[in-house]
Design a protein around this motif. Structure first.
Motif, PDB file in Angstrom:
ATOM      1  N   LYS A 391       0.813  -1.210   0.000  1.00 37.01           N
ATOM      2  CA  LYS A 391       0.000   0.000   0.000  1.00 37.01           C
ATOM      3  C   LYS A 391       0.856   1.274   0.000  1.00 37.01           C
ATOM      4  O   LYS A 391       0.418   2.318  -0.483  1.00 37.01           O
ATOM      5  CB  LYS A 391      -0.931   0.008   1.213  1.00 37.01           C
ATOM      6  CG  LYS A 391      -1.855  -1.210   1.284  1.00 37.01           C
ATOM      7  CD  LYS A 391      -2.661  -1.359  -0.006  1.00 37.01           C
ATOM      8  CE  LYS A 391      -3.536  -2.598   0.027  1.00 37.01           C
ATOM      9  NZ  LYS A 391      -4.272  -2.790  -1.247  1.00 37.01           N
ATOM     10  N   SER A 392       2.068   1.166   0.527  1.00 32.83           N
ATOM     11  CA  SER A 392       3.001   2.304   0.522  1.00 32.83           C
ATOM     12  C   SER A 392       4.410   1.755   0.383  1.00 32.83           C
ATOM     13  O   SER A 392       4.729   0.675   0.885  1.00 32.83           O
ATOM     14  CB  SER A 392       2.904   3.106   1.830  1.00 32.83           C
ATOM     15  OG  SER A 392       1.585   3.567   2.033  1.00 32.83           O
ATOM     16  N   GLY A 393       5.283   2.476  -0.306  1.00 34.18           N
ATOM     17  CA  GLY A 393       6.674   2.057  -0.454  1.00 34.18           C
ATOM     18  C   GLY A 393       6.885   1.077  -1.583  1.00 34.18           C
ATOM     19  O   GLY A 393       6.094   1.016  -2.541  1.00 34.18           O
ATOM     20  N   ASN A 399      18.634  -6.651   2.884  1.00 38.28           N
ATOM     21  CA  ASN A 399      18.521  -6.137   4.249  1.00 38.28           C
ATOM     22  C   ASN A 399      17.309  -5.213   4.431  1.00 38.28           C
ATOM     23  O   ASN A 399      17.342  -4.261   5.212  1.00 38.28           O
ATOM     24  CB  ASN A 399      19.806  -5.407   4.671  1.00 38.28           C
ATOM     25  CG  ASN A 399      20.987  -6.357   4.750  1.00 38.28           C
ATOM     26  OD1 ASN A 399      20.843  -7.517   5.137  1.00 38.28           O
ATOM     27  ND2 ASN A 399      22.165  -5.882   4.355  1.00 38.28           N
ATOM     28  N   GLU A 400      16.242  -5.492   3.681  1.00 40.18           N
ATOM     29  CA  GLU A 400      15.001  -4.734   3.796  1.00 40.18           C
ATOM     30  C   GLU A 400      13.836  -5.704   4.016  1.00 40.18           C
ATOM     31  O   GLU A 400      13.949  -6.909   3.742  1.00 40.18           O
ATOM     32  CB  GLU A 400      14.736  -3.903   2.544  1.00 40.18           C
ATOM     33  CG  GLU A 400      15.710  -2.769   2.344  1.00 40.18           C
ATOM     34  CD  GLU A 400      15.389  -1.963   1.085  1.00 40.18           C
ATOM     35  OE1 GLU A 400      15.804  -0.785   1.018  1.00 40.18           O
ATOM     36  OE2 GLU A 400      14.714  -2.513   0.184  1.00 40.18           O
ATOM     37  N   MET A 401      12.725  -5.170   4.470  1.00 39.04           N
ATOM     38  CA  MET A 401      11.530  -5.992   4.632  1.00 39.04           C
ATOM     39  C   MET A 401      10.278  -5.123   4.487  1.00 39.04           C
ATOM     40  O   MET A 401      10.310  -3.914   4.708  1.00 39.04           O
ATOM     41  CB  MET A 401      11.521  -6.708   5.982  1.00 39.04           C
ATOM     42  CG  MET A 401      11.168  -5.838   7.176  1.00 39.04           C
ATOM     43  SD  MET A 401      11.015  -6.774   8.719  1.00 39.04           S
ATOM     44  CE  MET A 401       9.543  -7.732   8.391  1.00 39.04           C
ATOM     45  N   ALA A 416       1.282   4.176   9.830  1.00 38.28           N
ATOM     46  CA  ALA A 416       2.174   3.066   9.501  1.00 38.28           C
ATOM     47  C   ALA A 416       3.241   3.468   8.489  1.00 38.28           C
ATOM     48  O   ALA A 416       4.405   3.062   8.596  1.00 38.28           O
ATOM     49  CB  ALA A 416       1.356   1.894   8.957  1.00 38.28           C
ATOM     50  N   LYS A 417       2.877   4.303   7.504  1.00 34.47           N
ATOM     51  CA  LYS A 417       3.833   4.627   6.436  1.00 34.47           C
ATOM     52  C   LYS A 417       5.002   5.487   6.936  1.00 34.47           C
ATOM     53  O   LYS A 417       6.008   5.624   6.236  1.00 34.47           O
ATOM     54  CB  LYS A 417       3.126   5.297   5.274  1.00 34.47           C
ATOM     55  CG  LYS A 417       2.504   6.643   5.569  1.00 34.47           C
ATOM     56  CD  LYS A 417       1.829   7.182   4.312  1.00 34.47           C
ATOM     57  CE  LYS A 417       1.192   8.552   4.548  1.00 34.47           C
ATOM     58  NZ  LYS A 417       0.534   9.056   3.323  1.00 34.47           N
ATOM     59  N   THR A 418       4.897   6.044   8.176  1.00 36.83           N
ATOM     60  CA  THR A 418       6.029   6.823   8.719  1.00 36.83           C
ATOM     61  C   THR A 418       7.208   5.918   9.084  1.00 36.83           C
ATOM     62  O   THR A 418       8.319   6.397   9.300  1.00 36.83           O
ATOM     63  CB  THR A 418       5.585   7.605   9.975  1.00 36.83           C
ATOM     64  OG1 THR A 418       5.130   6.683  10.978  1.00 36.83           O
ATOM     65  CG2 THR A 418       4.456   8.575   9.628  1.00 36.83           C
ATOM     66  N   LEU A 419       6.964   4.589   9.115  1.00 33.40           N
ATOM     67  CA  LEU A 419       8.049   3.652   9.441  1.00 33.40           C
ATOM     68  C   LEU A 419       8.903   3.315   8.216  1.00 33.40           C
ATOM     69  O   LEU A 419       9.962   2.679   8.362  1.00 33.40           O
ATOM     70  CB  LEU A 419       7.472   2.356  10.008  1.00 33.40           C
ATOM     71  CG  LEU A 419       6.810   2.441  11.395  1.00 33.40           C
ATOM     72  CD1 LEU A 419       6.323   1.073  11.828  1.00 33.40           C
ATOM     73  CD2 LEU A 419       7.782   3.008  12.426  1.00 33.40           C
ATOM     74  N   ILE A 420       8.447   3.713   7.020  1.00 27.05           N
ATOM     75  CA  ILE A 420       9.240   3.432   5.813  1.00 27.05           C
ATOM     76  C   ILE A 420      10.590   4.148   5.938  1.00 27.05           C
ATOM     77  O   ILE A 420      10.666   5.352   6.205  1.00 27.05           O
ATOM     78  CB  ILE A 420       8.495   3.894   4.553  1.00 27.05           C
ATOM     79  CG1 ILE A 420       7.196   3.091   4.395  1.00 27.05           C
ATOM     80  CG2 ILE A 420       9.367   3.735   3.312  1.00 27.05           C
ATOM     81  CD1 ILE A 420       6.339   3.533   3.238  1.00 27.05           C
ATOM     82  N   VAL A 446      12.661  -0.885   6.766  1.00 25.50           N
ATOM     83  CA  VAL A 446      11.291  -1.033   6.237  1.00 25.50           C
ATOM     84  C   VAL A 446      11.218  -0.394   4.850  1.00 25.50           C
ATOM     85  O   VAL A 446      11.457   0.808   4.705  1.00 25.50           O
ATOM     86  CB  VAL A 446      10.260  -0.371   7.178  1.00 25.50           C
ATOM     87  CG1 VAL A 446       8.846  -0.485   6.590  1.00 25.50           C
ATOM     88  CG2 VAL A 446      10.317  -1.010   8.569  1.00 25.50           C
ATOM     89  N   SER A 447      10.947  -1.219   3.819  1.00 26.19           N
ATOM     90  CA  SER A 447      10.885  -0.707   2.436  1.00 26.19           C
ATOM     91  C   SER A 447       9.453  -0.306   2.054  1.00 26.19           C
ATOM     92  O   SER A 447       9.253   0.460   1.113  1.00 26.19           O
ATOM     93  CB  SER A 447      11.383  -1.770   1.458  1.00 26.19           C
ATOM     94  OG  SER A 447      10.520  -2.893   1.458  1.00 26.19           O
TER      95      SER A 447
END
Length: 661
Positions: A391-393, A399-401, A416-420, A446-447
């Motif tokens: 939905k975002s990113g 080394n990403e998830m 939630a998208k502020t964690l990207i 977080v990608s």
């Protein structure tokens, strides 16, 4: 040779073995243009003689000839044709059909002629005009006086242009003025070249005709000619008769249904509710299946095949059981239940396999960001996922998830998208090559944010990232499962079959399943539940069928005299059966229409609106197949429910039916 002749007519009734003679050797001849009165007291055999002449009574000895042709009263079809084309009845009690108008009562007889619809209407109107009722055509019998009812009966008797008019006590229920008017009409009928036979116990009525036959105790006491019969008129073509067309039965049935709508509406409503319930549960089953398919397909690529190691040699074990056994085996014997890199190479040899990827899945992983911590399952990102879940990113790299929004909500107080772009710590327990537990820790950026919806949270690093962490921790790098990407959707089943046929040391190596097979299993369960619910709803249809049966039996009882009238007019047993089955079919058809309206209004309208706010999906989906099934089952139940009552109606003796109150 006379037009109508009776030779040695004997008729007896039996009470047990005791015989009661009614007619004792009657010999009579009649010619057209005559107005013959059969005079006698009650019980003398007059009505029995008329029933024999009219083809209603078939159990007697002797011969009846018409135009030189002997009638075979044992042949029911011939008798139906005889009454239809040759006989017109006028009754003392009028015997009009109450749910039909004056015009329709006359048209009943004309339906068994080859006239066009316009010609039928014109003839009926002309006859009603002749008897002075042209202004009463839209009234029902209960709105007429006795004299008017008898005039309608006369018009009906003349409608099909019969050569013999049988009048059974035609003035018995009339006052003196109406009596004179009716007798004048009968005299005019005889003058037109018809044979009029009137049964009466009135000397006054008998004196009006051209001939009096006095019948007493079953024998002819006298046969007196009062005046010469009327000369036959030349010219004119008799109206040609035919069997009753099925459309006429349908029209009559519909008229009766609407005439008694208050009574029938309860049956219609009860049947409609049963059909509605079946439609609703079928539509709900369709919606649930569509919802599950939509959810799965929105998350997963339909072209992938999921593969796990096979750990059983039992050939009878189903794939679902094999998968469960493998999952259990992964907990105790990881080395033999997991998939190696060599296994992946074997999978790539299967025809139509475009790509193969290993999958890691750790159920109880610890995820933390600062002071926030939660436990969630992680599974490596692969071609099995549909990118629409992001939905975002973006997709994860090294080394990403990807982090599911539900998991993200537990790691931050913000959106939630502020964690990207933020780095979170991930910990899980793997297995060493020796089968011992090994803790694994890694920091992943977080990608993007995913939304697994009803399917569950999707927290997904790449397989390469997880594998590198496993190597550093000294854990086994074997995969828990794998996914094979088919070249196209049509190849998925063939790919699954090919993967299931791979063998290692002569034994089956893998268990391959597809989204389609999983959905098939789910849909089977949903279908089963839908069928059970529909079957429960179908119980109401059984109740409806019993209600229709009861209604039809009541209708037969209420319309017994009508059945006798129709048989006297020349309708066959099949016509009577069709009349009642047609009415039942109309009940079923109208019920199905109402049920469909309820299903679309309450089910696909109100219920879908209420559930859409929860699932964002139309949960009631009624297909064309459901609609067709509803109509078929409604008509089938109605038809079967009407079979016994309609057979009872058809078997009624016309004489007994006419005598019913």
């Amino acid at each position: 040779m006379s037009f109508l002749e009776l030779h040695d007519i004997y008729k007896s009734y039996f009470l047990g073995k005791e015989e009661f003679p009614v007619l004792k050797g009657i010999n009579l001849s009649f010619d057209r243009g005559d107005f013959v009165s059969i005079l006698g007291e009650s019980g003398g055999g007059k009505s029995t003689l008329m029933n024999i002449i009219g083809g209603l009574d078939r159990e007697f000895q002797g011969n009846v000839t018409i135009n030189g042709q002997r009638l075979d009263h044992s042949k029911e079809k011939q008798m139906d044709e005889y009454r239809r084309g040759m006989i017109g009845y006028i009754y003392q009690s009028y015997n009009l059909i109450n749910h039909l108008t004056v015009l329709e009562n006359v048209l009943v007889s004309l339906e068994m002629t080859k006239l066009t619809n316009k010609e039928k209407h014109d003839r009926a109107m002309e006859l009603l005009k002749q008897v002075g009722l042209e202004t009463q055509v839209k009234k029902h019998p209960n709105q007429l006086s006795g004299g008017q009812k008898q005039r309608v009966a006369i018009a009906r008797a003349l409608a099909s242009d019969p050569q013999v008019i049988i009048a059974d006590e035609p003035t018995g229920a009339l006052d003196s003025q109406n009596t004179q008017e009716v007798l004048a009409i009968l005299d005019q009928i005889a003058a037109s070249g018809k044979l009029v036979i009137a049964v009466t116990h009135s000397q006054e009525v008998a004196d009006y005709g051209t001939r009096i036959v006095h019948l007493a105790d079953g024998v002819i006491e006298s046969d007196t000619r009062l005046k010469e019969g009327y000369p036959l008129q030349n010219g004119g073509v008799q109206i040609e008769d035919r069997p009753l067309p099925s459309s006429s039965s349908y029209k009559t049935a519909f008229k009766h249904l609407t005439y008694n709508w208050k009574q029938n509406s309860i049956i219609v409503l009860g049947t409609a509710i049963g059909i509605f319930a079946v439609l609703l549960f079928s539509g709900l089953g369709n919606g649930i299946k569509a919802y599950i398919n939509d959810q799965v397909n929105s998350l997963a690529n339909p072209n992938i095949v999921t593969v796990m190691k096979n750990v059983t040699d039992d050939k009878k074990t189903a794939n679902t059981q094999r998968i469960e056994q493998t999952r259990q085996k992964l907990q105790t014997d990881y080395a033999h239940a997991s998939i190696s890199s060599d296994d992946l190479k074997k999978m790539t040899t299967v025809k139509h396999v475009k790509k193969v990827q290993g999958i890691y899945n750790f159920a109880a992983s610890s995820l933390s960001l600062g002071s926030k911590k939660t436990t969630a399952a992680i599974q490596s990102w692969s071609v099995s996922y549909n990118e629409d879940v992001i939905k975002s990113g973006d997709k994860p790299g090294k080394n990403e998830m990807l982090l599911d929004k539900q998991t993200a909500a537990l790691l931050t107080d913000k959106k939630a998208k502020t964690l990207i772009g933020k780095t979170i710590n991930v910990q899980f327990t793997a297995v060493s090559k020796q089968g011992l537990p090994v803790p694994v820790t890694l920091a992943l950026k977080v990608s993007g944010i995913t939304d697994g919806g009803q399917a569950g949270a999707i927290n997904a690093p790449t397989s390469a990232t997880v594998k590198e962490a496993l190597v550093k921790a000294g854990a086994s790098t074997n995969y828990m499962a794998a996914v094979a990407l088919a070249s196209q959707t049509d190849d998925v089943k063939q790919v699954a079959k090919g993967l299931n046929q791979i063998k290692t040391d002569g034994k089956r190596a893998f268990v391959a399943t597809t989204i389609g097979s999983i959905l098939d299993t789910i849909n089977t369960i949903v279908n089963l539940a839908s069928y059970v619910l529909a079957a429960i709803a179908g119980i109401s249809l059984i109740v409806s069928a019993l209600m229709i049966i009861a209604t039809m039996y009541m209708s037969v009882a209420e319309r017994t005299k009508e059945i006798g009238i129709l048989r006297a007019l020349g309708e066959s047993k099949r016509d009577i059966r069709r009349l009642f089955t047609s009415e039942a079919l109309f009940i079923g058809l109208i019920s199905a229409v109402i049920a469909l309206g309820l299903a679309y209004g309450l089910g696909m309208g109100v219920l879908n609106t209420a559930l859409y706010g929860i699932a964002k999906f139309n949960m009631v989906q009624i297909s064309i197949g459901n609609v067709v099934f509803a109509f078929v089952i409604a008509l089938l139940i109605s038809f079967l429910a009407a079979l016994l009552p309609s057979r009872k109606a058809a078997k009624l003796n016309p004489i007994d039916a006419l005598a019913a109150d």
